[in-house]
Each structure stands twice: as C-alpha cells, then as structure tokens.
Design a protein around this motif. Structure first.
Motif, PDB file in Angstrom:
ATOM      1  N   ARG A   1       0.862  -1.409  -0.020  1.00 32.72           N
ATOM      2  CA  ARG A   1       0.157  -0.042  -0.115  1.00 32.72           C
ATOM      3  C   ARG A   1       0.768   1.182  -0.008  1.00 32.72           C
ATOM      4  NH1 ARG A   1      -5.436   0.258   2.301  1.00 32.72           N
ATOM      5  NH2 ARG A   1      -4.888  -1.614   3.467  1.00 32.72           N
ATOM      6  N   GLU A   2       1.972   1.258   0.811  1.00 32.78           N
ATOM      7  CA  GLU A   2       2.924   2.344   0.838  1.00 32.78           C
ATOM      8  C   GLU A   2       3.548   2.486  -0.503  1.00 32.78           C
ATOM      9  OE1 GLU A   2       6.590   4.290   1.259  1.00 32.78           O
ATOM     10  OE2 GLU A   2       6.364   2.227   1.179  1.00 32.78           O
TER      11      GLU A   2
ATOM     12  N   CYS B   1       2.655   1.546  -3.284  1.00 27.13           N
ATOM     13  CA  CYS B   1       1.898   2.210  -4.438  1.00 27.13           C
ATOM     14  C   CYS B   1       1.476   3.744  -4.349  1.00 27.13           C
ATOM     15  CB  CYS B   1       0.275   1.435  -4.333  1.00 27.13           C
ATOM     16  SG  CYS B   1       0.361  -0.164  -5.239  1.00 27.13           S
ATOM     17  N   ALA B   2       1.158   4.152  -2.925  1.00 27.83           N
ATOM     18  CA  ALA B   2       1.045   5.370  -2.848  1.00 27.83           C
ATOM     19  C   ALA B   2       2.191   6.126  -3.093  1.00 27.83           C
ATOM     20  CB  ALA B   2       0.700   5.553  -1.192  1.00 27.83           C
ATOM     21  N   ARG B   3       3.421   5.752  -2.822  1.00 29.10           N
ATOM     22  CA  ARG B   3       4.482   6.556  -3.223  1.00 29.10           C
ATOM     23  C   ARG B   3       4.895   6.551  -4.755  1.00 29.10           C
ATOM     24  NH1 ARG B   3       9.669   4.836  -2.552  1.00 29.10           N
ATOM     25  NH2 ARG B   3       8.985   2.873  -1.463  1.00 29.10           N
TER      26      ARG B   3
ATOM     27  N   ALA C   1       2.273   9.179  -5.985  1.00 25.09           N
ATOM     28  CA  ALA C   1       2.597  10.747  -5.623  1.00 25.09           C
ATOM     29  C   ALA C   1       4.056  11.120  -6.303  1.00 25.09           C
ATOM     30  CB  ALA C   1       2.903  10.541  -3.819  1.00 25.09           C
TER      31      ALA C   1
END
Ligand SMILES: Cc1ncc(COP(=O)(O)O)c(C=O)c1O
Length: 348
Positions: free
Chosen positions: A295-296, A298-300, A303
């Motif tokens: 999840r982290e 993918c978020a990075r 962004a």
C-alpha cells in the motif's frame, strides 16, 4: 483502472440512440428481454459450440448483481464458500455481508494462481460452494478446459455449488477460455458473465448468468424483488454488440500489445516476478524484494511518478502486502510512458 478505456462499439451506441427515440423504455421481464436472452444463447453456440437454452439465461445488472443473486439463491447464513486468494475482493465482501463464511484459499505459483481439486480436497471442514474466475482478476491466470471439468465434477460429487466467473472471457492471449456452461458435470453450476470487459460496456451495467434448473425459480423471484429488471436501454443496445466481434477482437490485440510492452519493460523497473497473465488485462507482481507494505509502495509510486497500481491487500488477506496489480486496459501510449517512468524511478 479495471475497465476498458474506450467507448462501447459504435453499433451499440447507435442502437441505444434509436431505442431512446423509439422505445418506451419501461421495465422488462425480470430475467431480461427474450431477444437478448436468445442472442446470448446463440453466442454460446457460436463462440463455444455448446447448447445453452435461452430459458436458462438471466440478464443481470452487471455481473455484480449476478453474483449477488446466485449467492442469495444458492447459499444461506453460515454456509462456507471457497474463493481464491488473491481474488476479486467483492466476492469476499458480498459473502461477508450475507453472513456466509468466505474460505479464502491461498493460491500461488504452484497452483498457477487458481483453485484446483487438489487444493480444495486438502481443506478442512465442510464446503457449500466454490467460486472460480478464469481469467482471474487480479492475476490473469486461466484454468484449462480439463481443469474446469475436474472442478465441476468434484463439486458435483460432493454436493458443492460451483460458481464460475467468466467475465474476462474473450480477453485471452493464447488458448481461448473454457466455459463451464454446457458441461455435463456442471449441471448444478452457476455461470456468470458480463458486458463490462470484452464487450467494453462497463457503465451500461449489464451482465448475465446461466442458471441451473434447481435455482431458476429462486433467481427469478429474487431478481424480480431486488431489481425488477436489468436496465432496458442497455439490454436493447447490447443485442448489437454480438455483431461487433471484429472491433472487439482488435481491442484485445491492443491489450496484447500493452501486455507485451509491460512484460518487456517491467523487469528492468524491478518488477520481474509476474503471474502468467493468460488473459484479462492485469499483471500481478510479487514485490516482496521491494517492500513488505505494498500500500505504501503504491501510494509513493502514485505521488512521485503519477503511476497508479493497486496494492495486493485489496485481493489477498495473506500475501497482499507483498504484491501489487498493474492494469493494462489503458492506451498503448500510457503503457510506454508508465514503463519509462517506472524505470527512471528505480534508477533514482
Ligand atoms: C472478476 C470480476 N468479477 C466481477 C466483476 C464485476 O463486474 P461487472 O459488475 O461490471 O460485471 C469484476 C469487475 O472488475 C471482476 O474483476
């Protein structure tokens, strides 16, 4: 991300425009219009060479409604239904909402990311149902025809209801996908399909089921009470989609090009461990060497380089923190650009 990016075929849109002008667009029969049900039955004869009587076809509000109807008709609270993990998350959630126990069965490289008789036979406790999806979301892996038949035979032998999600049929890159419809061993199975993926009619909210005799009346009553009828305009337009096979196959050729671009480029970007992707428009990557928190990651990724992928936790309660899903349903230019950004991101 899990939907074709283009519009529905021109003939479908023209049929909808004609219907808007000429038809009253009232309710239809709960099971759908006779003409569309007949057209779907003909599709089984032409695409698979199997005979499916139109009376056994139930047109639904997307395959999502088909899944809900079949689960309500086939199971009750406390029943236990096996699904593959990773698998389509709505299965787990719908079962849970109906107090049906979802038995998430880990699948991976060893089982080619699919449920098998071998895997199911090892499970402890009673099973009332099994859901399979071929091609699968998120892995794109497929069951061979003999594997579908083995699963159907095993389920029949043990009085277990098989639900075969065939909504990515048509989007395959090698052998065509095998349907459980018409298989002697699948007499009590429910087959679910949709106009959303191969037919590129996602927002028209239309799908269908092939319903076994023993569930037919229950499904009809439930459909009548829960939905009255599937969307009329969409049903009238969908008749035309079966005449657009050439155009739809050209889109599949586009998905194949997208898939090839990503298969070539993703390893250089650090995503080398990919599930087979026999069909659908997804690549499922094992990213355990990059992160233990997909999840982290993918978020990075979103962004920092504007590339969206879906973390595996959506699909898999066990291993999902170490996997993610790319979709290649978009344009070829987007695939090229995504690969370029991912490779540059890795080098930073
Ligand atoms: C495996 C699978 N089944 C069912 C659905 C539901 O699709 P629809 O309700 O649009 O037919 C999806 C959507 O992504 C899916 O991936």
């Amino acid at each position: 991300m899990g939907q074709p990016s283009g519009q529905a075929p021109e003939r479908v849109r023209a049929a909808a425009a004609r219907a808007l002008k000429a038809e009253p667009l009232g309710y239809t029969l709960a099971l759908g219009t006779d003409r569309l049900r007949q057209r779907i039955a003909t599709h089984y004869a032409t695409a698979y060479g199997v005979r499916v009587p139109a009376e056994r076809i139930c047109v639904t509000t997307g395959s999502s409604a088909g899944f809900l109807l079949s689960v309500l008709a086939a199971f009750g609270p406390g029943d236990r239904v096996a699904v593959a993990a990773p698998g389509y998350p709505a299965y787990r959630n719908i079962l849970k909402a109906l107090d049906i126990e979802c038995v998430a069965v880990p699948v991976g490289v060893d089982s080619r990311w699919q449920l098998s008789v071998e895997v199911l036979a090892r499970l402890e406790g009673r099973l009332d149902g099994v859901v399979v999806a071929s091609p699968s979301n998120p892995t794109g892996s497929m069951l061979a025809a003999h594997e579908v038949a083995e699963l159907a035979t095993w389920c029949e032998l043990h009085g277990i209801r098989l639900i075969s999600d065939e909504i990515y049929h048509g989007i395959t890159f090698g052998r065509p996908a095998a349907t459980a419809a018409g298989m002697a061993a699948a007499e009590h199975a429910v087959i679910i399909n949709s106009f959303s993926k191969y037919y590129a009619m996602t927002g028209w909210r239309l799908g269908w089921m092939v319903v076994p005799d023993d569930l037919a009346r229950a499904v009809e009553c439930l459909a009548q009470n829960l939905f009255i009828s599937p969307p009329t305009l969409s049903q009238l337009a969908a008749e035309a989609v079966f005449d657009c096979i050439e155009e739809l196959d050209a889109r599949v050729a586009g998905y194949r090009r997208n898939r090839d671009i990503l298969l070539n480029e993703l390893p250089a970007a650090g995503f080398g461990r990919l599930a087979p992707s026999d069909g659908a428009f997804y690549l499922y990557a094992d990213v355990s060497d990059l992160t233990s928190d997909s999840r982290e990651l993918c978020a990075r990724m979103l962004a920092e380089i504007g590339v969206a992928a879906t973390p595996g936790v959506d699909f898999d309660p066990f291993e999902g923190a170490r996997t993610l899903r790319f979709s290649y349903a978009g344009s070829e230019a987007d695939m090229v650009e995504a690969a370029r950004r991912l490779k540059a991101w890795r080098l930073r």
